[in-house]
Design an enzyme around this catalytic site. Structure first.
Site, mmCIF file in Angstrom:
data_model
loop_
_atom_site.group_PDB
_atom_site.id
_atom_site.type_symbol
_atom_site.label_atom_id
_atom_site.label_comp_id
_atom_site.label_asym_id
_atom_site.label_seq_id
_atom_site.Cartn_x
_atom_site.Cartn_y
_atom_site.Cartn_z
ATOM 1 N N ASP A 199 0.858 -1.181 0.000
ATOM 2 C CA ASP A 199 0.000 0.000 0.000
ATOM 3 C C ASP A 199 0.898 1.236 0.000
ATOM 4 O O ASP A 199 1.936 1.257 0.670
ATOM 5 C CB ASP A 199 -0.851 -0.039 1.279
ATOM 6 C CG ASP A 199 -2.056 0.863 1.169
ATOM 7 O OD1 ASP A 199 -3.172 0.352 1.286
ATOM 8 O OD2 ASP A 199 -1.858 2.083 0.973
ATOM 9 N N SER A 232 -7.662 13.057 -14.998
ATOM 10 C CA SER A 232 -9.012 12.727 -15.457
ATOM 11 C C SER A 232 -9.713 13.939 -16.056
ATOM 12 O O SER A 232 -9.479 15.075 -15.625
ATOM 13 C CB SER A 232 -9.813 12.225 -14.251
ATOM 14 O OG SER A 232 -11.183 12.129 -14.578
ATOM 15 N N TYR A 264 -13.734 13.355 -6.127
ATOM 16 C CA TYR A 264 -12.799 12.592 -6.958
ATOM 17 C C TYR A 264 -12.033 13.518 -7.903
ATOM 18 O O TYR A 264 -10.789 13.505 -7.951
ATOM 19 C CB TYR A 264 -13.557 11.515 -7.755
ATOM 20 C CG TYR A 264 -12.717 10.910 -8.861
ATOM 21 C CD1 TYR A 264 -11.634 10.099 -8.548
ATOM 22 C CD2 TYR A 264 -12.991 11.180 -10.205
ATOM 23 C CE1 TYR A 264 -10.839 9.560 -9.560
ATOM 24 C CE2 TYR A 264 -12.211 10.645 -11.208
ATOM 25 C CZ TYR A 264 -11.133 9.839 -10.880
ATOM 26 O OH TYR A 264 -10.344 9.331 -11.881
ATOM 27 N N LYS A 288 -7.850 14.688 -8.080
ATOM 28 C CA LYS A 288 -6.980 14.608 -9.267
ATOM 29 C C LYS A 288 -6.381 15.977 -9.587
ATOM 30 O O LYS A 288 -5.219 16.083 -9.972
ATOM 31 C CB LYS A 288 -7.775 14.062 -10.461
ATOM 32 C CG LYS A 288 -8.174 12.595 -10.316
ATOM 33 C CD LYS A 288 -6.971 11.681 -10.470
ATOM 34 C CE LYS A 288 -7.289 10.220 -10.224
ATOM 35 N NZ LYS A 288 -6.149 9.316 -10.438
ATOM 36 N N ASN A 330 -13.189 8.441 -20.985
ATOM 37 C CA ASN A 330 -13.697 7.178 -20.429
ATOM 38 C C ASN A 330 -12.888 5.980 -20.931
ATOM 39 O O ASN A 330 -13.016 5.595 -22.101
ATOM 40 C CB ASN A 330 -15.169 7.001 -20.806
ATOM 41 C CG ASN A 330 -16.061 7.977 -20.066
ATOM 42 O OD1 ASN A 330 -15.821 9.181 -20.078
ATOM 43 N ND2 ASN A 330 -17.079 7.467 -19.405
ATOM 44 N N HIS A 343 -19.685 1.065 -14.304
ATOM 45 C CA HIS A 343 -19.444 1.663 -15.625
ATOM 46 C C HIS A 343 -20.393 1.135 -16.689
ATOM 47 O O HIS A 343 -20.819 -0.016 -16.647
ATOM 48 C CB HIS A 343 -17.991 1.440 -16.040
ATOM 49 C CG HIS A 343 -17.034 2.124 -15.119
ATOM 50 N ND1 HIS A 343 -16.333 1.454 -14.159
ATOM 51 C CD2 HIS A 343 -16.720 3.430 -14.989
ATOM 52 C CE1 HIS A 343 -15.605 2.318 -13.474
ATOM 53 N NE2 HIS A 343 -15.822 3.532 -13.951
ATOM 54 N N LEU A 344 -20.657 2.011 -17.634
ATOM 55 C CA LEU A 344 -21.686 1.718 -18.626
ATOM 56 C C LEU A 344 -21.382 0.466 -19.460
ATOM 57 O O LEU A 344 -22.244 -0.419 -19.564
ATOM 58 C CB LEU A 344 -21.869 2.938 -19.552
ATOM 59 C CG LEU A 344 -22.903 2.750 -20.646
ATOM 60 C CD1 LEU A 344 -24.297 2.558 -20.068
ATOM 61 C CD2 LEU A 344 -22.882 3.944 -21.612
HETATM 62 N N1 UDP Z 1 -24.650 5.299 -17.411
HETATM 63 C C1 UDP Z 1 -25.944 4.836 -17.595
HETATM 64 N N2 UDP Z 1 -26.318 3.656 -16.993
HETATM 65 C C2 UDP Z 1 -25.457 2.928 -16.233
HETATM 66 C C3 UDP Z 1 -24.132 3.383 -16.061
HETATM 67 C C4 UDP Z 1 -23.752 4.578 -16.659
HETATM 68 O O1 UDP Z 1 -26.755 5.475 -18.267
HETATM 69 O O2 UDP Z 1 -25.858 1.874 -15.703
HETATM 70 C C5 UDP Z 1 -24.233 6.551 -18.070
HETATM 71 C C6 UDP Z 1 -23.700 7.597 -17.106
HETATM 72 O O3 UDP Z 1 -24.755 8.401 -16.636
HETATM 73 C C7 UDP Z 1 -22.718 8.359 -18.001
HETATM 74 C C8 UDP Z 1 -22.225 7.310 -18.999
HETATM 75 O O4 UDP Z 1 -23.169 6.232 -18.921
HETATM 76 O O5 UDP Z 1 -23.399 9.360 -18.724
HETATM 77 C C9 UDP Z 1 -20.862 6.776 -18.656
HETATM 78 O O6 UDP Z 1 -20.858 6.412 -17.295
HETATM 79 P P1 UDP Z 1 -19.650 5.637 -16.620
HETATM 80 O O7 UDP Z 1 -20.021 5.381 -15.190
HETATM 81 O O8 UDP Z 1 -19.260 4.456 -17.449
HETATM 82 O O9 UDP Z 1 -18.419 6.666 -16.701
HETATM 83 P P2 UDP Z 1 -18.306 8.194 -16.233
HETATM 84 O O10 UDP Z 1 -18.633 9.029 -17.440
HETATM 85 O O11 UDP Z 1 -19.208 8.405 -15.068
HETATM 86 O O12 UDP Z 1 -16.847 8.319 -15.859
#
Ligand code: UDP
Length: 328
Positions: free
Chosen positions: A51, A117, A141, A145, A170, A189-190
């Site tokens: 760590d 980021s 977050y 950064k 992303n 994540h999406l």
């Molecule tokens: N998102 C969504 N449904 C989900 C997860 C994410 O609609 O179950 C949308 C989220 O609101 C964002 C985009 O997908 O607009 C990407 O989200 P993610 O969490 O992958 O990455 P972020 O942009 O938050 O870093």
């Protein structure tokens, strides 16, 4: 080059470690495995399970390695969690980076590549986002950064640190040869969530917000492939001058909406992937995509995966063959 890599067992870090080893570098991965995976670490690299808060171990490891450079991926990176646990985020991201820099300065290690980021921009005044736009993050977050970027700038001026902050958009996809991929628990994540629906592991994907001021009402993001991220880290470390702070946006320059992404995922997987509109997720900017001109011009980098279909194909290959991630 002997390179010390923090967080090399995590999603982006592990892809970059493979890239570094492929490029002939000697890599020591320092990772506490809190979210990373031992199986994700390239067998050609050495893994120390440790760590950054364990300054004695960090000190001993850096003292014994004759390292020329550091790549610093280790961080907590969940926006929602950062809102709930800001002190943990400042401790884990900012304070641990401070310890790392102190030990680096003590041992005369003056090259660093840092995972920053696009979250440092908050709600940008326009898209595509250029590096000179104001950095006004809207969650803890993003603020951690940005704080680290300032630590690096001040260290460059004071003791000759050479540092590059790569402001990722992303991170997406998986190794094209199928070796490694994305495995978070829980998964927020999406792309992996969409692919879990295709695998039958969840019933539907919720689209967070369909009333944004975007072309189809859903959020727009810039999905940059981990193989392209790996390439740019290699270029950054090999071209890093001492005593200079550099920062670059790392994205493809293409904005893809949530709805578009789900549609392409249906085509790539051949599955229906039911989707339903859901309320907006707090703190989500409507539209984020990079203007990558600066990094392309200065570092000669070109993203290879500019078509979201190809990004999803590599992600699908990984998820299909690793339905339970690294424990498959
Ligand atoms: N998102 C969504 N449904 C989900 C997860 C994410 O609609 O179950 C949308 C989220 O609101 C964002 C985009 O997908 O607009 C990407 O989200 P993610 O969490 O992958 O990455 P972020 O942009 O938050 O870093």
């Amino acid at each position: 080059m002997n390179i010390f890599v923090t967080g090399g067992a995590g999603y982006v870090g592990s892809h970059c470690v493979y890239g570094l080893c492929d490029g002939g570098h000697h890599v020591l991965v320092y990772d506490n495995l809190s979210v990373g995976h031992r199986e994700a670490v390239d067998p050609r690299a050495t893994l120390i399970v440790g760590d950054l808060a364990d300054v004695d171990l960090l000190e001993r490891t850096l003292a014994g390695g004759d390292f020329e450079a550091v790549m610093h991926f280790a961080a907590s990176a969940e926006v929602a969690e950062s809102v709930q646990r800001p002190l943990f985020y400042y401790r884990n991201n900012v304070a641990n980076t401070l310890s790392l820099l102190e030990v680096m300065s003590k041992h005369g290690i003056k090259k660093l590549v840092f995972s920053s980021s696009c979250a440092t921009y908050g709600m940008p005044p326009a898209v595509p986002i250029t590096e000179d736009m104001p950095q006004t993050p809207i969650n803890p977050y993003g603020r951690t950064k940005l704080a680290i970027e300032w630590l690096l700038r001040d260290s460059a001026a004071a003791w000759g640190l050479g540092a590059t902050a790569l402001r990722y958009f992303n991170a997406a996809g998986a190794a094209p040869d199928g070796r490694i991929g994305e495995d978070h628990d829980p998964e927020s994540h999406l792309i992996p969530r969409v692919l879990k629906v295709a695998l039958g592991q969840s019933d539907q994907i919720k689209i967070f917000g369909i009333d944004y001021p975007t072309a189809d009402g859903s959020c727009v993001r810039d999905y940059v492939h981990v193989a392209d991220l790996s390439n740019v880290h290699g270029i950054a470390i090999e071209t890093q001058p001492v005593g200079q702070f550099r920062c670059y946006n790392v994205g493809t320059g293409q904005g893809v909406s949530v709805k578009e992404l789900v549609e392409v995922a249906r085509e790539v997987t051949g599955h229906e992937i039911p989707a339903s509109p859901s309320p907006r997720r707090e703190g989500d900017p409507p539209e984020l995509y990079a203007d990558p001109t600066f990094i392309c011009t200065e570092l000669g980098w070109q993203p290879e995966y500019t078509d979201i279909r190809r990004v999803l194909e590599t992600a699908w290959q990984w998820h299909r063959t690793h339905p339970r991630g690294y424990s498959s």
